[in-house]
Scaffold this motif. Structure first.
Motif, mmCIF file in Angstrom:
data_model
loop_
_atom_site.group_PDB
_atom_site.id
_atom_site.type_symbol
_atom_site.label_atom_id
_atom_site.label_comp_id
_atom_site.label_asym_id
_atom_site.label_seq_id
_atom_site.Cartn_x
_atom_site.Cartn_y
_atom_site.Cartn_z
ATOM 1 N N ILE A 59 -3.747 -2.902 -9.486
ATOM 2 C CA ILE A 59 -4.514 -3.037 -10.727
ATOM 3 C C ILE A 59 -3.905 -2.152 -11.799
ATOM 4 N N LYS A 60 -3.669 -0.909 -11.450
ATOM 5 C CA LYS A 60 -3.034 0.033 -12.366
ATOM 6 C C LYS A 60 -2.555 1.238 -11.560
ATOM 7 N N ARG B 170 -16.529 -3.275 -9.551
ATOM 8 C CA ARG B 170 -15.839 -2.633 -10.680
ATOM 9 C C ARG B 170 -16.474 -3.043 -12.013
ATOM 10 N N ASP C 32 -15.007 -0.322 -6.087
ATOM 11 C CA ASP C 32 -14.223 -1.540 -5.858
ATOM 12 C C ASP C 32 -14.875 -2.447 -4.817
ATOM 13 N N MET D 282 -3.974 2.262 -8.118
ATOM 14 C CA MET D 282 -5.179 1.494 -7.764
ATOM 15 C C MET D 282 -4.802 0.084 -7.342
ATOM 16 N N VAL D 283 -5.384 -0.363 -6.230
ATOM 17 C CA VAL D 283 -5.136 -1.743 -5.823
ATOM 18 C C VAL D 283 -6.458 -2.495 -5.648
ATOM 19 N N ASP D 284 -6.345 -3.806 -5.597
ATOM 20 C CA ASP D 284 -7.519 -4.668 -5.432
ATOM 21 C C ASP D 284 -7.671 -5.015 -3.948
ATOM 22 N N ARG D 285 -8.713 -4.476 -3.323
ATOM 23 C CA ARG D 285 -8.935 -4.722 -1.894
ATOM 24 C C ARG D 285 -10.078 -5.706 -1.652
#
Lengths: 253, 659
Positions: free
Chosen positions: A115-116, B189, B67, A119-122
């Protein structure tokens, strides 16, 4: 307790957004106290970046007690850094030395897009649980908690599997980016308990299918996931998941 | 007359909830399908409410800033969850759990709410076991229990030191099941930045997508805030880094009353602060007080290693002062006693702001028992220590490991050093018996409301309350409110109220982004935390609180002139998220001081130095302060106090004594 501070060279992955190209950027950090946690060291770096007008490094973190599973750094080539059984937030700087170079990267797996920065999308993990990682019991319809005795041994094994914090270190460390330790832990927990029996077959099949759909790789038994898992989840859970899946396929109606 | 109507049902205490459930209105299954509910926060209260309401047929939208809903800070609760099951045959009952909770809360909570909590506690355990929550069991296969502070029965169910994790994952799995069938739409988020009031009713929220920075409008027929507590106003607390007051504070600014904001729980057993870089504090579960003994040296500034200090030169001050409850006195009492010893110069460790929590005698006791069990005759001292260590590890292993990781010390060999830290906030938005705030359609659950714990929460009761509210209270009470909305139809997000709310959120973001000062958000957060800890923490005084109010006002001005928020608002920007939260803490802190200043008594976690007995115990004033202080937002002026009198019809308030 040592009060001597350290000077560190940091190489950190910086990536503006999901579609941007990333690169490693060098930083030097002085006066790092060995009693700091790794994330407190990152806080100090960010504080300095903000004060000199730069953008701080984005990273996921929340409880800082090793239980929420949100922190997720790949440190010197290892998920959550050099200590076993430790999340990044519980890693302390006393395990590093003055003058060390520390390389910090995000989890890398195609099913965990960045993501940035770090940071990752899990969310793929959430979708796997949604596919079947539950027992279908509506609120209010439960029998008395002691109506069904469960052998302590089974309850303990289920608990050990259930301690998974969903951080994704298993995926990040696996050369195939396999999520089998994560999925195996949930399949095991529920298949070991009597409450999990009615949906046992369907659960195994649906969770494995979702795992494949998300683009996670297969397991080739290297066992790296077990080594890096901060909660020490055993790969026996992968074996049990495979048996559950096979069994489910055999008895499938 | 007070503007507050608690809507406590009539009738005998033990029948109130049953009669209320039987008489309130229902929404039929077909109508539920056309009703939308927003749930903000996915901890125990939020996840359990979202799942239960979705199972019933409501269309739910759930929001969390993390998240994944599984990250909510309920996950960090360690010790356990209370339930009046009386599985130990030790005399427990719904009434005793009710009584202990009322007394533990120092007679500052509502009898009816607390009794309901005790009643549904037994259903919670059933529900969680059915979901596959792996509670600790005995060899016979039945559930195990342990005891917690402030009580004399064993009613705490647990899963090692990870009870919160297992309960949250249970609620998360129920929530996930409803996401998979489309009954819940999950927004992770996402952070709620305002509540939208349409014609006097809560009808939606403005949320910021934290990945893209976009502001989104979401409408519903009712809004549930399950957003936890505000302990992070102290900067250092055992809360997660992201825990914040923003959702409830925005609602407060829109008119919701904030009740007993100064009621803060300082937990006695936390790992002490080690330096000014410290970002958070870590709790060592209260369950450790079951077996551990707390002491300080009898000599001031004793520099010897703890293991070198002989038994007769140790002061087991809790056992000395409170022989009946010993190390298991309630949290507020244990915390103040630790502070008293440290302030008097008996503290240990580098900072001298710590006491010992010692497991040596527990290891010996368990080791001897275990050797007997194994039939080992005359075991060596070494063997006893070995066996005892194994038993302690099986009970508290993960906590000991955590301590070792953070401090670098081995707690099996040397006593742990602990000190009190901010842990929980009993105060929160005011709600009536139905868990609805004074704003129609705005419900508040779990730690975010004020309802059940009075001035001090007993251990293992937070998990109980979160799940009680979500699984077993709001599914009933929400229906009663929504029965008026079966013909309303969906709520439009084009209503001018949404325009206005979105504009005000956008204005705040623009303002923060454009200050361009030179100091980081954390600088202000730390400064606020220090003011709060020094002047509105474990001990409070009129003088200190007045100073704190003016210092906070000055700090707030400086914040809006000097803060620097880097990056842009249209992207993932953690500094902006923090800035928005700290802006709200800077207002909340002031309100907490007003509340503490108003309450000229000491009760539970609220200790005013002017009001104490000769031996330093809290001096309550039931004649003048047996009320809930519910504050209305002052719109830039001093907050306005509304009182809800507390009537004790079943329990006679008495001086709490744990001696």
């Amino acid at each position: 307790m040592s009060s001597k501070t350290m000077r560190l060279n940091l190489k950190i992955w910086r990536q503006k957004g999901p579609k941007a190209n990333g690169k490693m950027v060098d930083y030097t950090l002085n006066e790092v106290n060995p009693e700091m946690s790794f994330l407190e060291m990152m806080d100090v770096l960010n504080q300095q970046l903000v004060e000199r007008g730069d953008e701080p490094v984005a990273f996921d973190h929340d409880c800082r007690e090793g239980i929420c599973g949100m922190c997720s750094m790949f440190i010197n080539g290892r998920a959550h850094g050099p200590m076993t059984g430790t999340t990044t937030c519980q890693l302390h700087m006393r395990h590093f030395n003055d003058g060390d170079t520390i390389v910090i990267e995000p989890w890398r797996a195609s099913a965990f897009p960045v993501i940035k920065d770090l940071m990752v999308d899990r969310s793929a993990f959430d979708r796997i649980i949604q596919a079947g990682g539950y027992i279908s019991v509506n609120t209010g319809s439960a029998p008395d908690a002691n109506a069904l005795p469960i052998p302590k041994e089974n309850a303990d094994m289920a608990f050990d599997a259930a301690t998974c914090i969903g951080c994704g270190a298993c995926v990040a460390t696996c050369k195939n980016a396999s999520a089998m330790l994560f999925v195996g832990a949930k399949v095991s927990q529920l298949s070991l308990l009597p409450q999990g029996q009615p949906e046992r077959e369907e659960r195994a099949i649906r969770m494995v299918e979702q795992m494949d759909k998300e683009g996670f790789g297969n397991c080739t038994n290297t066992g790296a996931c077990e080594v890096e898992c901060p909660k020490g989840i055993s790969i026996e859970n992968i074996a049990r998941m495979n048996r559950e899946y096979l069994r489910a396929k055999l008895v499938q109606k | 007359m007070s503007v507050l109507n608690s809507k406590i049902p009539a009738g005998p205490l033990a029948d109130k909830w049953k009669n209320h459930k039987n008489s309130i209105r229902l929404v039929n299954p077909a109508n539920k399908r056309s009703i939308d509910v927003i749930v903000v926060g996915t901890g125990l209260a939020g996840a359990s409410a979202a799942a239960s309401l979705a199972e019933m047929g409501y269309k739910v939208k759930a929001f969390c800033f993390q998240d994944s809903p599984r990250r909510a800070h309920s996950i960090a609760a360690q010790g356990g969850i209370n339930a009046a099951k009386n599985y130990r045959n030790d005399g427990d009952s719904v009434h005793r759990l009710f009584y202990d909770t009322i007394k533990g809360g120092d007679y500052r909570s509502r009898e009816a709410n607390v009794h309901r909590l005790a009643e549904v506690s037994v259903n919670i355990i059933d529900q969680c076991v059915a979901q596959g929550v792996p509670f600790a069991r005995e060899y016979g296969g039945l559930l195990d229990n342990r005891s917690f502070g402030g009580v004399q029965v064993s009613r705490t169910f647990y899963a090692k030191g990870q009870t919160g994790q297992q309960l949250l994952l249970g609620a998360y799995s129920a929530l996930s099941r409803q996401v998979s069938v489309g009954q819940v739409k999950m927004y992770h988020r996402h952070e709620m930045l305002d509540v939208v009031m349409v014609e006097g009713k809560a009808r939606g929220i403005i949320a910021r997508n934290l990945v893209t920075g976009e502001l989104e409008r979401h409408s519903a027929h009712a809004v549930l805030l399950c957003t936890g507590g505000y302990g992070n106003v102290f900067f250092l607390s055992t809360n997660a880094m992201g825990s914040n007051v923003t959702a409830t504070w925005k609602a407060h600014r829109k008119g919701a009353f904030f009740a007993n904001p100064s009621f803060t729980q300082i937990h006695p057993t936390c790992i002490p602060v080690s330096g000014d870089y410290q970002s958070k504090l870590t709790l060592m579960s209260e369950s450790l007080r079951n077996d551990g003994r707390i002491w300080v040296p009898k000599k001031q500034n004793d520099e010897r290693r703890p293991v070198d200090i002989p038994e007769d030169e140790r002061d087991y001050y809790l056992e000395r002062r409170y022989p009946a409850f010993g190390n298991l006195v309630p949290r507020d009492v244990a915390s103040r006693a630790a502070k008293e010893r440290c302030d008097a110069g008996y503290g240990v460790g580098q900072s001298k702001m710590a006491v010992y929590l010692d497991y040596a005698s527990a290891i010996q006791r368990y080791g001897t028992l275990e050797a007997n069990k194994l039939g080992e005759i005359q075991p060596s001292a070494q063997r006893i220590t070995e066996l005892g260590t194994q038993v302690v590890a099986s009970k508290y292993g993960n906590l000991f490991e955590m301590y070792a990781k953070i401090t670098g010390d081995n707690p099996y060999e040397t006593p742990m050093r602990i000190y009190p830290a901010v842990h929980y906030t009993m105060g929160g938005l005011w709600v009536d018996y139905n868990l609805m705030s004074n704003l129609p359609g705005l419900f508040v659950l779990g730690e975010a409301n004020f309802s059940d714990h009075g001035a001090n929460r007993l251990g293992a009761s937070a998990l109980m309350q979160g799940l009680a509210d979500g699984y077993f209270v709001v599914p009933y009470t929400l229906g009663d409110y929504l029965a008026d909305d079966i013909r309303t139809g969906s709520i439009s997000t084009q209503d001018p109220a949404f325009d206005e709310a979105e504009r005000s959120v956008q204005d705040q973001i623009n303002r923060l982004m454009s200050i361009g000062g030179s100091k980081s958000v954390d600088y202000f957060h730390k400064a606020l935390g220090k003011i709060m800890w020094d002047k509105c923490g474990m001990a409070r005084s009129e003088e200190g609180l007045k100073q704190a109010i003016s210092e906070i006002q000055a700090l707030r001005e400086e914040f809006y002139a000097q803060v620097r928020v880097p990056g842009s608002a249209n992207e993932m920007n953690p500094e902006l998220e923090k800035a928005i939260r700290v802006a709200d803490f800077l207002e909340l802190g002031e309100l907490m001081c007003y509340d503490a200043l108003n309450r000229n008594e000491s009760c539970g976690g609220h200790f005013r130095e002017e009001y104490q007995t000769e031996d330093g115990e809290a001096l309550r004033d039931d004649e003048n302060f047996a009320y809930v202080a519910a504050w209305e937002y002052g719109q830039g002026k001093a907050p306005i106090l509304h009182k809800e009198d507390l009537n004790f019809e079943n329990v006679k308030p008495s001086t709490r004594s744990y001696k």
